[in-house]
Design an enzyme around this catalytic site. Structure first.
Site, mmCIF file in Angstrom:
data_model
loop_
_atom_site.group_PDB
_atom_site.id
_atom_site.type_symbol
_atom_site.label_atom_id
_atom_site.label_comp_id
_atom_site.label_asym_id
_atom_site.label_seq_id
_atom_site.Cartn_x
_atom_site.Cartn_y
_atom_site.Cartn_z
ATOM 1 N N GLU A 38 28.096 253.283 21.190
ATOM 2 C CA GLU A 38 27.668 252.208 20.280
ATOM 3 C C GLU A 38 28.143 250.846 20.790
ATOM 4 O O GLU A 38 27.476 249.839 20.621
ATOM 5 C CB GLU A 38 28.191 252.498 18.853
ATOM 6 C CG GLU A 38 27.428 253.669 18.239
ATOM 7 C CD GLU A 38 28.207 254.494 17.234
ATOM 8 O OE1 GLU A 38 29.267 254.047 16.757
ATOM 9 O OE2 GLU A 38 27.753 255.618 16.945
ATOM 10 N N SER B 292 27.743 265.046 16.991
ATOM 11 C CA SER B 292 27.400 265.992 15.916
ATOM 12 C C SER B 292 28.237 267.265 15.926
ATOM 13 O O SER B 292 27.738 268.344 15.624
ATOM 14 C CB SER B 292 25.903 266.323 15.951
ATOM 15 O OG SER B 292 25.142 265.148 15.744
ATOM 16 N N GLY C 266 25.487 261.329 15.848
ATOM 17 C CA GLY C 266 25.017 260.978 14.508
ATOM 18 C C GLY C 266 23.596 261.452 14.226
ATOM 19 O O GLY C 266 22.990 261.057 13.236
ATOM 20 N N GLU D 72 29.942 262.224 25.526
ATOM 21 C CA GLU D 72 29.145 262.176 24.301
ATOM 22 C C GLU D 72 27.701 261.849 24.659
ATOM 23 O O GLU D 72 27.365 260.679 24.870
ATOM 24 C CB GLU D 72 29.681 261.083 23.368
ATOM 25 C CG GLU D 72 31.126 261.268 22.968
ATOM 26 C CD GLU D 72 31.448 260.524 21.689
ATOM 27 O OE1 GLU D 72 31.854 261.180 20.726
ATOM 28 O OE2 GLU D 72 31.269 259.290 21.645
ATOM 29 N N ASN E 259 36.704 259.657 14.771
ATOM 30 C CA ASN E 259 36.283 258.265 14.866
ATOM 31 C C ASN E 259 35.607 257.889 13.549
ATOM 32 O O ASN E 259 34.481 258.301 13.286
ATOM 33 C CB ASN E 259 35.301 258.139 16.051
ATOM 34 C CG ASN E 259 34.717 256.750 16.182
ATOM 35 O OD1 ASN E 259 35.144 255.810 15.503
ATOM 36 N ND2 ASN E 259 33.734 256.605 17.066
ATOM 37 N N TRP E 260 36.320 257.120 12.746
ATOM 38 C CA TRP E 260 35.785 256.770 11.417
ATOM 39 C C TRP E 260 34.693 255.705 11.512
ATOM 40 O O TRP E 260 34.031 255.432 10.521
ATOM 41 C CB TRP E 260 36.910 256.282 10.502
ATOM 42 C CG TRP E 260 37.961 257.302 10.160
ATOM 43 C CD1 TRP E 260 38.090 258.572 10.690
ATOM 44 C CD2 TRP E 260 39.016 257.165 9.203
ATOM 45 N NE1 TRP E 260 39.165 259.203 10.128
ATOM 46 C CE2 TRP E 260 39.766 258.363 9.201
ATOM 47 C CE3 TRP E 260 39.417 256.129 8.351
ATOM 48 C CZ2 TRP E 260 40.877 258.564 8.379
ATOM 49 C CZ3 TRP E 260 40.530 256.323 7.526
ATOM 50 C CH2 TRP E 260 41.245 257.536 7.546
ATOM 51 N N LYS E 261 34.569 255.086 12.670
ATOM 52 C CA LYS E 261 33.601 253.994 12.862
ATOM 53 C C LYS E 261 33.806 252.920 11.770
ATOM 54 O O LYS E 261 34.936 252.708 11.336
ATOM 55 C CB LYS E 261 32.176 254.549 12.902
ATOM 56 C CG LYS E 261 32.040 255.670 13.947
ATOM 57 C CD LYS E 261 30.634 256.071 14.237
ATOM 58 C CE LYS E 261 30.639 257.188 15.276
ATOM 59 N NZ LYS E 261 29.288 257.572 15.695
ATOM 60 N N GLY F 62 32.661 262.142 14.839
ATOM 61 C CA GLY F 62 32.313 260.986 14.013
ATOM 62 C C GLY F 62 32.155 261.408 12.568
ATOM 63 O O GLY F 62 33.134 261.529 11.819
ATOM 64 N N GLY F 63 30.923 261.692 12.167
ATOM 65 C CA GLY F 63 30.598 261.996 10.773
ATOM 66 C C GLY F 63 31.527 263.003 10.108
ATOM 67 O O GLY F 63 32.016 262.764 8.996
ATOM 68 N N HIS G 49 32.683 253.439 23.805
ATOM 69 C CA HIS G 49 31.820 254.286 22.970
ATOM 70 C C HIS G 49 30.362 253.840 23.172
ATOM 71 O O HIS G 49 30.102 252.652 23.361
ATOM 72 C CB HIS G 49 32.240 254.153 21.501
ATOM 73 C CG HIS G 49 31.556 255.144 20.625
ATOM 74 N ND1 HIS G 49 30.273 254.965 20.163
ATOM 75 C CD2 HIS G 49 31.953 256.359 20.162
ATOM 76 C CE1 HIS G 49 29.916 256.017 19.440
ATOM 77 N NE2 HIS G 49 30.921 256.878 19.427
#
Ligand code: PGA
Length: 258
Positions: free
Chosen positions: A106, A220, A181, A175, A19-21, A241-242, A104
């Site tokens: 977010e 993470s 993150g 998640e 997930n590049w966000k 993600g990251g 998600h």
């Protein structure tokens, strides 16, 4: 009581999604997707990348026919109409997308997405013959007050019926919000415990749904913790993600998935 599982769990192919966000939005950033594709033969996992909307069509043409599938990070629940700024599932399909990340944390936290909306989006994604990746998870406060399973089950129950209508197509991503993150990863025991509970809960809808639904872990995930997490019985992959913004790291995580 959970129904008896009727096929071996090893039938679930691991899935690793990036997930590049709201990152990597320049056309040149598609080098990341190309690097993932060129390293894909090192893993037996199914690979998915989710760039921003603006790169989806170009990513689709570059990844077409290759080993990496494409996801959108969001979708609108209606098929078309006067919804300025929104993108429908059929538009994503037309752009060459196969998967959509839905609900998600977010989106739930910053954009007020409710379980009802997550269900509506899940249905819209199925209606367009795309595959939903539905995210669920508790906040730190919810975990610390002992409400993890209550929260996760409520989010899961909202979509279980829709997932059962298209068994084995959609996936769940567990998640824990406190691990996203933050560098704080759930221990493999903490994660597997919730994953097992999610699977048992799905078995209340049907044993085969429980057995055929892949449950990804997210929060993470890094090359350094992926092997331990991916070796858990009920963890069928990762939503990253990251670490998905670096092809080498993402591929190292994918290689950890057996
Ligand atoms: P993270 O994000 O790997 O950066 O924690 C995971 C996610 O939000 O899906």
């Amino acid at each position: 009581m959970a129904e008896k599982k009727d096929t071996p769990m090893t039938d679930r192919r691991p899935l690793i999604a990036g997930n590049w966000k709201m990152n990597c939005g320049a056309p040149a950033d598609l080098a990341l997707a190309r690097a993932v594709a060129s390293g894909a033969s090192a893993t037996s996992a199914e690979l998915v990348v989710a760039p921003p909307f603006t790169l989806l069509a170009q990513a689709a043409s570059e990844l077409s026919g290759g080993p990496v599938a494409l996801a959108a990070q969001n979708v609108h629940q209606e098929a078309s109409g006067a919804y300025t700024g929104e993108v429908s599932a059929s538009m994503l399909k037309a752009a060459g997308v196969q998967w959509v990340i839905i609900g998600h944390s977010e989106r739930r936290q910053y954009f007020g997405e409710t379980d009802d909306l997550v269900l509506a989006k899940t249905r819209a994604v199925f209606a367009a013959e795309l595959k939903p990746m539905v995210c669920i998870g508790e906040t730190l406060e919810e975990r610390e007050s002992g409400r993890t399973l209550e929260v996760v089950f409520k989010q899961l129950d909202a979509v279980a019926g829709a997932l059962a209508e298209h068994e084995g197509v959609g996936v769940i991503a567990y998640e824990p919000v406190w691990a996203i993150g933050t560098g704080k990863v759930a221990t493999p025991e903490q994660a597997d415990e919730v994953h097992a509970a999610i699977r048992e809960r799905l078995a209340l809808t049907s044993g085969s749904l429980a057995n055929n639904t892949r449950i990804l872990y997210g929060g993470s995930v890094k090359p350094g913790n992926a092997v331990e997490l991916m070796s858990c019985t009920n963890i069928d992959g990762a939503l990253v993600g990251g670490a998905s913004l670096n092809a080498e790291d993402f591929l190292a995580i994918a290689t950890a998935a057996k």
